[in-house]
Every structure is written in C-alpha cells, then in structure tokens.
Design an enzyme around this catalytic site. Structure first.
Site, short mmCIF file in Angstrom:
data_model
loop_
_atom_site.label_atom_id
_atom_site.label_comp_id
_atom_site.label_asym_id
_atom_site.label_seq_id
_atom_site.Cartn_x
_atom_site.Cartn_y
_atom_site.Cartn_z
N VAL A 171 -69.72 36.91 91.50
CA VAL A 171 -69.63 35.55 90.96
C VAL A 171 -70.70 34.69 91.61
CG1 VAL A 171 -68.15 33.55 90.62
CG2 VAL A 171 -67.16 35.85 90.56
N ARG A 188 -62.88 45.17 97.77
CA ARG A 188 -62.73 44.41 96.53
C ARG A 188 -63.08 42.94 96.74
NH1 ARG A 188 -57.67 42.47 93.56
NH2 ARG A 188 -58.31 42.34 91.36
N PRO A 209 -65.62 41.52 85.83
CA PRO A 209 -65.20 42.50 84.83
C PRO A 209 -63.67 42.63 84.81
CG PRO A 209 -66.86 43.42 86.31
CD PRO A 209 -66.40 42.14 86.91
N ASP A 261 -72.24 34.75 98.50
CA ASP A 261 -72.38 33.50 99.25
C ASP A 261 -71.08 33.07 99.91
OD1 ASP A 261 -70.91 32.82 97.04
OD2 ASP A 261 -72.17 31.14 96.41
N ASP A 319 -55.88 56.16 92.80
CA ASP A 319 -56.21 57.58 92.95
C ASP A 319 -55.03 58.24 93.66
OD1 ASP A 319 -57.11 60.08 93.65
OD2 ASP A 319 -58.77 59.38 94.91
N ASN A 357 -58.18 37.00 90.58
CA ASN A 357 -57.96 36.95 92.03
C ASN A 357 -56.56 36.51 92.45
OD1 ASN A 357 -60.66 37.63 92.31
ND2 ASN A 357 -61.34 35.51 92.58
N ASP A 379 -63.05 59.32 98.94
CA ASP A 379 -63.68 60.58 98.58
C ASP A 379 -64.08 60.53 97.11
OD1 ASP A 379 -61.30 60.91 97.19
OD2 ASP A 379 -60.41 62.22 98.69
N HIS A 402 -65.82 40.92 94.57
CA HIS A 402 -65.48 39.71 93.82
C HIS A 402 -66.30 38.51 94.30
CE1 HIS A 402 -61.56 40.70 91.54
NE2 HIS A 402 -62.24 41.82 91.77
N ASP A 403 -66.72 38.53 95.56
CA ASP A 403 -67.60 37.47 96.04
C ASP A 403 -68.98 37.59 95.42
OD1 ASP A 403 -68.53 35.28 97.64
OD2 ASP A 403 -69.45 36.74 98.99
N SER A 429 -55.58 61.00 96.53
CA SER A 429 -56.00 60.65 97.90
C SER A 429 -56.07 59.13 98.00
CB SER A 429 -57.35 61.28 98.24
OG SER A 429 -58.34 60.91 97.29
N HIS A 442 -62.59 52.77 93.35
CA HIS A 442 -61.18 52.94 92.99
C HIS A 442 -60.59 54.26 93.50
CE1 HIS A 442 -61.55 49.91 89.41
NE2 HIS A 442 -61.54 49.32 90.60
N SER A 452 -68.33 32.39 98.53
CA SER A 452 -67.61 31.39 97.74
C SER A 452 -66.17 31.79 97.49
CB SER A 452 -68.33 31.13 96.42
OG SER A 452 -68.48 32.34 95.67
#
Length: 356
Positions: A99, A91, A192, A103, A275, A123, A283, A95-96, A278, A222, A105
């Site tokens: 945006v 994640r 998002p 880089d 999930d 975040n 998977d 997220h890097d 699992s 996810h 950031s």
C-alpha cells in the site's frame, strides 16, 4: 669532477620508489572512484531507480550497531510464545509495502484527521504483530534514539521471522524512512483479495513494479500461517453460486475443512492452516499442496491451473532450494517498493503515531 656513485644510485632509487608510490596512490584512488560509481549504477539497475541509492546494507553499522541483534531477539521472544507470529510478521510487512510503498504506514493508528490502514477490510481483526514491532522499537530507542525507522525494523523482523520458521534469509537494504500518513481507502483498493481472479491479482502486482513470477513466489508465504474461514468458505458449500462445493477440491480435505468451518456465520472467524502439511515450517509444501489440489484459498489453487503459472508451481514443488532462492529475491524487491529516503518522511519515535 668527482661523482659519488653510491649517492646517485640512492637518489635514483628514492625517486623511483616515490614514482611507484605516486602511481599506486593514483591507481587506488581511480579504483575506489570506479568501484563507487559501478556499485551505484548496478544498484540503480537492480533496484529500479535513484531512490535506492541512499539505502545501504550497512546503514546502521555506526549509528546503531546492535540493531540486528535487538530485532532478532525481539522476534525470537515473540516466536517462542506464539509460533503463528512468524506468518503474522511476514504478512504485516507485505501489507505495509503493498500500500503506497514500504513506509510503515500500516503501523499508524487512526486519528481524528486520518483513517489509517489498521481498520481497512483486509487488515481489521486479521493483521497481527503490531505489538512485536512496538516492543522492538522501544528497545531500539533506548540504545539508538530517533535513529532507526519503524519500517526498517518491520522489514528486518519479517526476514528474521521467516528464518526462525526454517526458511531462507536474504540481504536487506536499510535506510528507509517512515511515512507520515496512511490511507484506509488505499489499503482497501490496493491489497490483493483471496476472492479475486488471478488476472486481477497479477495486475495489482504489476502496478507495483512486481511481475507474475513474484505473484507465484510471494504466494509461497502461505506455507505458514492460518486463514479465517470466511476467506475460503464458499469453496466448501457454494462454489461460484452452484450450491455445491468446489469440485476440484480433494474430498478428504473438503470433509476436514467443513468440520472446521461449518456452514454458519458463527464460523467465519474460525482458523484453518494455509498449509496443513507443515503449518509452522517454512518449506515448499505449499506448492505440493497446489499440485495435489489441496490448496486452501481459491486464489492459491488458481496458480496450479493457469498455464502461465503451472510450470512455476511444479518447479517449486519439486525443488525447495529454487523456491528459497527466488523467495529471497522477491522479498528483496518487495522491501524496496516506494521507499522514502534522505529527508523524506521521518524517523518515528513510536511506530503507531507520527512525531509532533
């Protein structure tokens, strides 16, 4: 006149051999030039522009040959103590890159002159794994000072985290440079949200050069990790202002989630597995959950209802190998968004701060 036939034959043979050797050298030279040109063209075609021509799978082979082993060990050491870290690193990488490009950031701390991404709404008190990247960077700096970017370490760490959770691996181009700024506003606007409709989320992906298939495939991340209750609680108690739960949510799942996330503000930061089938294994059960109406986030379950995405959800639910292959492809695309190369950006000494 006496002619030494054996000498003449020997001379002719040597001339013939020299001619063949010259032709061979010309051929090899032409082949290498053509191969280099073809590789460059294919790379530009596959990755969408000249900015990637400076990335290379073997970028650090000479300058930091132990890099992959150091990243792998750092991720393994963290994963051994906290299996949640696999989802967190994946994640963090997303997220890097989402945006303003990949880089590093997202790793920058706030300063007096800059409000960075760490405290952006998506975040804050949510994104994890910074210390893992910092620890790996410290190890790398000991062996290869000011050579490897923080963003390349993060990109490799995300891949290793998925592999350790039982998921696929994929080739990672290297040579990214670290950015020198970050923007809290950009993170708030560009990432998002689980509360957004699918069309809005898709628009954010296409604005980055990704497509609807990437939305479905990357949402498959996810299959590991957790979500805080506030991200899906309205489905449990007040779906779309109705005062009732989401009628499409499986009854047994609804009951379990209401126990984990009581209808009180104090439960907002409680965690539930994305999930439940699992939680720590990478998977394709995420897609099976969607088919069975037990997806956790509203934005996830929407993928199984939209006629444009339902066929892909069904395919990935039925074929784990198809999902693995497409996930690696989409992750490679994600990792090449808006990269800095050459003299752009810098190689940070520490990932949380720009070099002075």
């Amino acid at each position: 006149m006496h002619i030494n036939i054996s000498t003449t034959i020997d001379t002719i043979a040597k001339q013939s051999m020299a001619h063949k050797l010259f032709s061979y050298i010309v051929f090899i030279t032409f082949f290498l030039v053509f191969f280099h040109f073809s590789t460059s063209v294919v790379s530009q075609y596959l990755y969408g522009g000249y900015s990637y021509s400076r990335l290379d799978y073997r970028f650090y082979d000479r300058s930091c040959p132990r890099l992959l082993n150091m990243v792998r060990y750092g991720v393994w050491a963290a994963y051994r103590n906290d299996t949640r870290i696999a989802a967190s690193l994946l994640r963090l990488h997303f997220h890097d890159c989402f945006v303003n490009g990949c880089d590093g950031s997202v790793l920058l701390d706030d300063t007096e002159d800059m409000k960075g991404e760490k405290n952006a709404l998506p975040n804050r008190n949510s994104v994890r794994g910074y210390e893992v990247i910092d620890n790996i960077k410290a190890d790398v700096e000991r062996f290869c000072p000011l050579t490897v970017s923080c963003v390349d370490i993060l990109t490799l760490a995300a891949r290793e985290a998925v592999a350790m959770a039982g998921g696929p691996s994929w080739p990672v181009l290297l040579g990214r440079r670290d950015g020198i700024s970050a923007s809290q506003q950009a993170a708030n606007e560009q990432l998002p949200s689980p509360f957004e409709p699918l069309d809005n989320i898709t628009a954010k992906f296409t604005a980055k050069g990704l497509d609807l298939k990437d939305v479905v495939v990357l949402s498959g991340a996810h299959t590991i990790g957790y979500a805080q209750c506030f991200t899906f609680k309205r489905r449990l108690f007040n779906f779309k202002g109705s005062g009732q739960p989401d009628p499409t949510l499986d009854a047994s799942t609804l009951s379990n989630l209401q126990t984990m996330c009581p209808n009180a503000d104090s439960s907002n930061t409680n965690l539930a597995p994305l999930d439940s089938a699992s939680t720590y294994r990478f998977d394709n059960m995420y897609y099976t959950n969607l088919v069975n109406n037990v997806g956790l986030l509203e934005s996830d379950q929407a993928l199984a209802r939209d006629p444009k995405t339902t066929p892909m959800v069904n395919s990935y639910s039925a074929n784990s190998y198809l999902f693995w292959n497409d996930f690696g492809t989409s992750m490679a695309k994600l990792g090449n968004l808006g990269v800095l190369t050459g003299n752009q950006g810098q190689i940070r000494n520490k990932c949380g701060a720009v070099n002075l």
